[in-house]
Scaffold this active site. Structure first.
Site, PDB file in Angstrom:
ATOM      1  N   ASP A  93       0.827  -1.285  -0.187  1.00 46.20           N
ATOM      2  CA  ASP A  93       0.000   0.140   0.113  1.00 46.20           C
ATOM      3  C   ASP A  93       0.840   1.148  -0.187  1.00 46.20           C
ATOM      4  O   ASP A  93       1.646   1.165   0.665  1.00 46.20           O
ATOM      5  CB  ASP A  93      -0.709   0.016   1.215  1.00 46.20           C
ATOM      6  CG  ASP A  93      -1.851   0.673   0.929  1.00 46.20           C
ATOM      7  OD1 ASP A  93      -2.845   0.758   2.223  1.00 46.20           O
ATOM      8  OD2 ASP A  93      -2.239   1.956  -0.089  1.00 46.20           O
ATOM      9  N   CYS A 307      -7.603 -26.406   9.340  1.00 48.02           N
ATOM     10  CA  CYS A 307      -6.487 -26.005   9.619  1.00 48.02           C
ATOM     11  C   CYS A 307      -5.484 -27.326  10.943  1.00 48.02           C
ATOM     12  O   CYS A 307      -5.953 -27.375  11.021  1.00 48.02           O
ATOM     13  CB  CYS A 307      -6.646 -24.716   9.506  1.00 48.02           C
ATOM     14  SG  CYS A 307      -7.149 -24.053  11.804  1.00 48.02           S
TER      15      CYS A 307
HETATM   16  O1  LIG Z   1      -8.545   4.330   0.077  1.00 51.19           O
HETATM   17  C1  LIG Z   1      -7.662   4.286   0.224  1.00 51.19           C
HETATM   18  N1  LIG Z   1      -6.522   3.884  -0.095  1.00 51.19           N
HETATM   19  C2  LIG Z   1      -5.008   3.591   0.561  1.00 51.19           C
HETATM   20  N2  LIG Z   1      -5.109   2.575   1.724  1.00 51.19           N
HETATM   21  C3  LIG Z   1      -6.398   2.471   1.952  1.00 51.19           C
HETATM   22  C4  LIG Z   1      -6.523   1.749   3.101  1.00 51.19           C
HETATM   23  C5  LIG Z   1      -7.916   1.331   3.307  1.00 51.19           C
HETATM   24  N3  LIG Z   1      -8.267   0.569   4.805  1.00 51.19           N
HETATM   25  C6  LIG Z   1      -9.365   0.380   4.843  1.00 51.19           C
HETATM   26  N4  LIG Z   1      -9.880   0.358   5.918  1.00 51.19           N
HETATM   27  C7  LIG Z   1      -8.681  -0.930   7.111  1.00 51.19           C
HETATM   28  C8  LIG Z   1     -10.681  -1.296   8.190  1.00 51.19           C
HETATM   29  N5  LIG Z   1      -9.845  -2.061   8.655  1.00 51.19           N
HETATM   30  C9  LIG Z   1     -10.906  -3.050   9.501  1.00 51.19           C
HETATM   31  C10 LIG Z   1     -10.349  -4.096  10.501  1.00 51.19           C
HETATM   32  C11 LIG Z   1      -9.815  -2.683  11.709  1.00 51.19           C
HETATM   33  C12 LIG Z   1      -8.570  -2.130  11.416  1.00 51.19           C
HETATM   34  C13 LIG Z   1      -9.467  -1.141  10.543  1.00 51.19           C
HETATM   35  N6  LIG Z   1      -9.288   1.485   4.573  1.00 51.19           N
HETATM   36  C14 LIG Z   1      -9.075   2.087   3.469  1.00 51.19           C
HETATM   37  C15 LIG Z   1      -8.651   3.043   2.248  1.00 51.19           C
HETATM   38  C16 LIG Z   1      -7.458   2.994   1.645  1.00 51.19           C
END
Ligand SMILES: O=c1nc[nH]c2cc3[nH]c(NCCN4CCCCC4)nc3cc12
Length: 373
Positions: A93, A307
């Site tokens: 990312d 698993c």
């Molecule tokens: O708009 C994004 N651009 C680059 N990377 C990203 C990573 C992301 N990760 C998430 N959500 C993660 C949600 N997550 C759920 C489980 C607990 C920790 C947080 N939205 C995102 C949007 C983006």
């Protein structure tokens, strides 16, 4: 094109597709779930254990590796694959999201983002150019354009300005992306919860002809039906012969709902994060194995699971390890949760192959219990 998407078939019952993503480090069957190894390690898992549970690609984070140990060191080690001894595909990312979710004192301008390291407070910055160069140095097979993920909720005008800036940044990433590596740079569609902005963002990015497209700005606290609506508003404007990646999504219900709407790739820390507090995803729904009711339960965590953890250890033993703060306990719950999601995607792909993903969805929800976990 070092990364090539092969569409095998579309499910007759839904908008889901079966595909294969060819990369320099191997092939990925899609729809796929990518375990997250934020700091070049999927917490507690060895590469061999990840391969045994069926992981075909893992994710790492530019922000974290830029801060520590630094991309130059990883490059000196021979790149991320060599550094972490993972010879299958890696996706990184780009750092924008992590800057906003982790660092203090952030300043965003047309140039990029200035922030303080969440580790030692150093003043740092990332720009579309530097985030791309860091990822080129890390050497992942798939790297992401540097973007801004607007907070949720946010004013329409803010989302509009931010999304237009993300499109300008995407073009700068493409220009900065060194072609000397076989890496594929994916664009990230933004637009918040606004259909018009999602469409415009998709049109802006597809005009730049990326080899794959992520949908960002979602899974940021919005109700799930907003996320599904934004998928339905975006995917029609993305090319059918390129992969679609929904960032940050990893609950079983969302993986199924996203696949039905044509998403090919998912990533999330959820399975590994909840495993570390003893919460398991099982065929009968979520289970908190540290709960006292499992004290004398000598059966497997999930009777339907094949698993390593479920074949060799009991709920009572794993509960004991977690209560005793034994590292092995969290390794077993992590192995199980990752296997659960990787195996869920095996079943999703099978259902697409047999044109019955809609039916699979009903059957799964019947057993697992409804969404939101
Ligand atoms: O708009 C994004 N651009 C680059 N990377 C990203 C990573 C992301 N990760 C998430 N959500 C993660 C949600 N997550 C759920 C489980 C607990 C920790 C947080 N939205 C995102 C949007 C983006």
């Amino acid at each position: 094109m070092a990364v090539k998407y092969e569409l095998i078939k579309t499910c007759a019952q839904t908008g889901a597709r079966l595909g294969r993503l060819h990369t320099p480090h191997g092939v990925i069957d899609t729809p796929t779930f990518m375990p997250v190894g934020t700091q070049a390690s999927v917490k507690g898992m060895s590469p061999e254990e990840l391969k045994t549970l069926g992981a075909q690609i893992i994710l790492s984070n530019t922000y974290h590796l830029f801060l520590r140990p630094g991309h130059e060191l990883v490059k000196e080690a021979g790149g991320l694959h060599r550094f972490m001894n993972w010879d299958r595909p890696i996706l990184t990312d780009s750092g924008g999201f992590q800057v906003f979710s982790l660092s203090e004192m952030r300043k965003i301008t047309e140039e990029g983002v200035q922030f303080r390291s969440h580790i030692n407070g150093d003043k740092l910055s990332l720009t579309p150019e530097s985030a791309t160069q860091v990822q080129n140095a890390l050497g992942a097979d798939i790297i992401m354009a540097f973007d801004e993920c607007p907070p949720y909720p946010a004013e329409y005008e803010y989302v509009k300005q931010s999304t237009e800036r993300t499109s300008r940044w995407a073009e700068r990433c493409l220009k900065a992306h060194s072609r000397s590596h076989d890496q594929a740079l994916f664009g990230i569609v933004q637009g918040g919860m606004h259909a018009d902005l999602r469409k415009q963002s998709a049109l802006d990015l597809t005009s730049l002809d990326f080899p794959g497209y992520a949908m960002g700005g979602l899974s940021v606290g919005e109700p799930k039906h907003f996320m599904y609506e934004m998928l339905e508003e975006t995917i029609p404007y993305l090319p059918g012969n390129k992969p679609r990646y929904l960032m940050g999504v990893g609950s079983p219900d969302a993986l199924i709902e996203g696949s039905i709407r044509g998403v090919d790739m998912f990533d999330c820390v959820l399975p590994t994060r909840i495993a570390r507090n003893g919460t398991l995803m099982t065929s009968q729904g979520r289970m908190v194995v540290r709960n006292a009711k499992y004290t004398n339960d000598f059966g497997p965590m999930d009777p339907e699971c094949s698993c390593y953890a479920c074949r060799n250890y009991s709920r009572a033993y794993i509960r004991h390890l977690i209560k005793a703060d034994e590292m092995f306990g969290l390794r077993l719950t992590t192995i199980h949760n990752l296997h659960f999601l990787v195996n869920l995607m095996v079943q999703v792909r099978e259902a697409i192959r047999e044109d019955r993903l809609g039916t699979f969805r009903e059957e799964f929800f019947e057993k697992y219990g409804m969404a939101d976990n």
